[in-house]
Write an enzyme that holds these catalytic residues in place. Structure first.
Site, short mmCIF file in Angstrom:
data_model
loop_
_atom_site.label_atom_id
_atom_site.label_comp_id
_atom_site.label_asym_id
_atom_site.label_seq_id
_atom_site.Cartn_x
_atom_site.Cartn_y
_atom_site.Cartn_z
N ASN A 168 0.96 -1.21 0.06
CA ASN A 168 0.06 0.05 0.12
C ASN A 168 1.35 0.90 0.17
OD1 ASN A 168 -2.56 1.55 1.16
ND2 ASN A 168 -0.72 2.02 2.21
N TYR A 186 4.74 9.91 -11.49
CA TYR A 186 3.18 8.81 -10.24
C TYR A 186 2.64 8.23 -11.44
CZ TYR A 186 -0.56 8.28 -6.99
OH TYR A 186 -0.98 7.08 -6.36
P1 NAI Z 1 -0.80 8.32 3.06
O1 NAI Z 1 0.07 8.77 3.40
O2 NAI Z 1 -1.82 8.33 4.25
O3 NAI Z 1 -0.48 6.89 3.92
C1 NAI Z 1 1.09 6.44 3.26
C2 NAI Z 1 2.24 6.40 4.44
O4 NAI Z 1 3.40 5.21 3.65
C3 NAI Z 1 2.43 6.67 5.58
O5 NAI Z 1 2.27 6.30 6.86
C4 NAI Z 1 4.41 7.17 5.02
O6 NAI Z 1 4.91 6.39 6.08
C5 NAI Z 1 4.29 5.62 4.36
N1 NAI Z 1 5.15 5.26 3.61
C6 NAI Z 1 5.10 6.41 2.03
N2 NAI Z 1 6.97 5.85 2.15
C7 NAI Z 1 6.87 4.93 2.73
C8 NAI Z 1 8.09 4.28 2.46
N3 NAI Z 1 9.64 4.30 1.69
N4 NAI Z 1 8.68 3.20 3.01
C9 NAI Z 1 7.65 3.14 4.69
N5 NAI Z 1 6.71 4.27 4.42
C10 NAI Z 1 6.34 5.09 3.30
O7 NAI Z 1 -1.19 7.89 1.61
P2 NAI Z 1 -2.91 6.73 1.55
O8 NAI Z 1 -3.42 7.88 0.47
O9 NAI Z 1 -3.31 6.61 2.04
O10 NAI Z 1 -1.78 5.97 0.16
C11 NAI Z 1 -1.75 4.59 0.01
C12 NAI Z 1 -1.39 4.23 -1.53
O11 NAI Z 1 -2.66 4.87 -2.16
C13 NAI Z 1 -0.24 4.72 -1.61
O12 NAI Z 1 0.48 4.32 -3.29
C14 NAI Z 1 -0.76 5.67 -2.57
O13 NAI Z 1 -0.46 6.53 -3.93
C15 NAI Z 1 -2.64 5.06 -3.28
N6 NAI Z 1 -3.08 6.41 -3.95
C16 NAI Z 1 -3.63 7.05 -2.62
C17 NAI Z 1 -5.15 8.18 -3.42
C18 NAI Z 1 -5.80 8.41 -2.81
O14 NAI Z 1 -6.06 10.19 -3.26
N7 NAI Z 1 -5.05 9.00 -1.32
C19 NAI Z 1 -5.48 8.00 -4.57
C20 NAI Z 1 -4.54 6.96 -5.62
C21 NAI Z 1 -3.95 6.13 -4.86
#
Ligand code: NAI
Length: 242
Positions: free
Chosen positions: A83, A145
């Site tokens: 995720n 992205y």
């Molecule tokens: P978020 O930013 O709330 O959570 C992402 C988490 O991943 C954070 O806790 C961060 O510390 C962790 N993280 C990031 N890079 C890391 C790394 N290198 N090592 C360990 N941990 C890491 O993001 P959200 O929105 O929950 O996104 C989750 C997934 O959903 C992502 O892959 C994002 O690209 C995808 N996504 C999100 C959308 C949205 O509208 N929020 C839409 C489409 C996809």
């Protein structure tokens, strides 16, 4: 341990956190992996306080040795949820190679490293869910992205073919706009533009994703693999790719 083991990356925030909670409520022992130590510790304690079987591991998923070391120290994993991801906006004519490399390191290469290491010992019938994005269809202002998420879809399909003989099912979820801290990368103007494009008029919730992951890793599904499931309130039905 008789419980099934799930590992969720990026589990300290947003849809990852909702997924950690949902899978723990489904009866998994859940390992939350995140690089944000303070948030991971805080949320793990909160979930443990609710009686849920959750532990956290703090590491940066781009650290290949740390990732392989973590997986080899754990029992075989029944459900892997890739995720974690990063998102930021760059204009098409200004995006740099460094932006592409940064996006690919987290959104694709870290996914491939972890998947490969987990797959080595994943029991037959295991499940992998990769969080892509509906943006992989094409979107403006974040070409690095978009490309990295299209790569995740390709990797999902390749993984599904490779692992099908072992009964391991691999699918992707392509979320649309979901209300999580990741959206802080959008300026208020861009956020308003994105909301205006939502057929339902609103963003989705992290729980929308969590419940779908729960379905894809549950024993009730045994014939879905290599698919991309859009959770975008219908946005992918239209022609706009903002
Ligand atoms: P978020 O930013 O709330 O959570 C992402 C988490 O991943 C954070 O806790 C961060 O510390 C962790 N993280 C990031 N890079 C890391 C790394 N290198 N090592 C360990 N941990 C890491 O993001 P959200 O929105 O929950 O996104 C989750 C997934 O959903 C992502 O892959 C994002 O690209 C995808 N996504 C999100 C959308 C949205 O509208 N929020 C839409 C489409 C996809």
């Amino acid at each position: 341990m008789n419980k099934r083991l799930a590992l969720v990356t990026g589990g300290a925030s947003g849809m990852g956190l909702a997924t950690v909670e949902r899978l723990a409520r489904d009866g998994f022992h859940v390992v939350m992996v995140d690089r944000d130590a303070a948030l991971a510790t805080k949320e793990t304690h909160r979930l443990q306080g609710l009686g849920l079987d959750v532990v956290c591991q703090v590491l940066d998923l781009t650290d290949e040795a740390a990732v392989r070391g973590l997986v080899s120290a754990l029992p075989p994993i029944n459900a892997l949820v890739n995720n974690a991801g990063i998102f930021d906006e760059r204009k098409f004519l200004e995006v740099t190679n460094a932006d592409f490399r940064r996006a690919y390191e987290v959104n694709l290469i870290a996914v491939a490293t972890l998947t490969q290491e987990v797959a080595k010992r994943m029991p037959d019938g295991g499940r992998i869910v990769n969080i892509a994005s509906r943006a992989y269809l094409g979107a403006k202002n974040h070409p690095h992205y978009v490309a990295s998420k299209a790569a995740v879809v390709g990797y999902t399909r390749a993984s599904a073919m490779e692992l099908a003989p072992r009964g391991i099912l691999v699918n992707a979820i392509a979320p649309g706009l979901i209300d999580t801290p990741l959206l802080r990368a959008l300026t208020p103007d861009r956020m308003a533009q994105q909301l205006a494009l939502q057929p339902t008029g609103k963003a989705g919730l992290p729980q929308d994703i969590a419940h779908t992951v729960s379905f894809l890793v549950s024993p009730q599904t045994s014939f879905i693999t290599g698919q991309v499931l859009f959770l975008d309130g219908g946005k992918s039905l239209g022609g706009s790719g903002a």
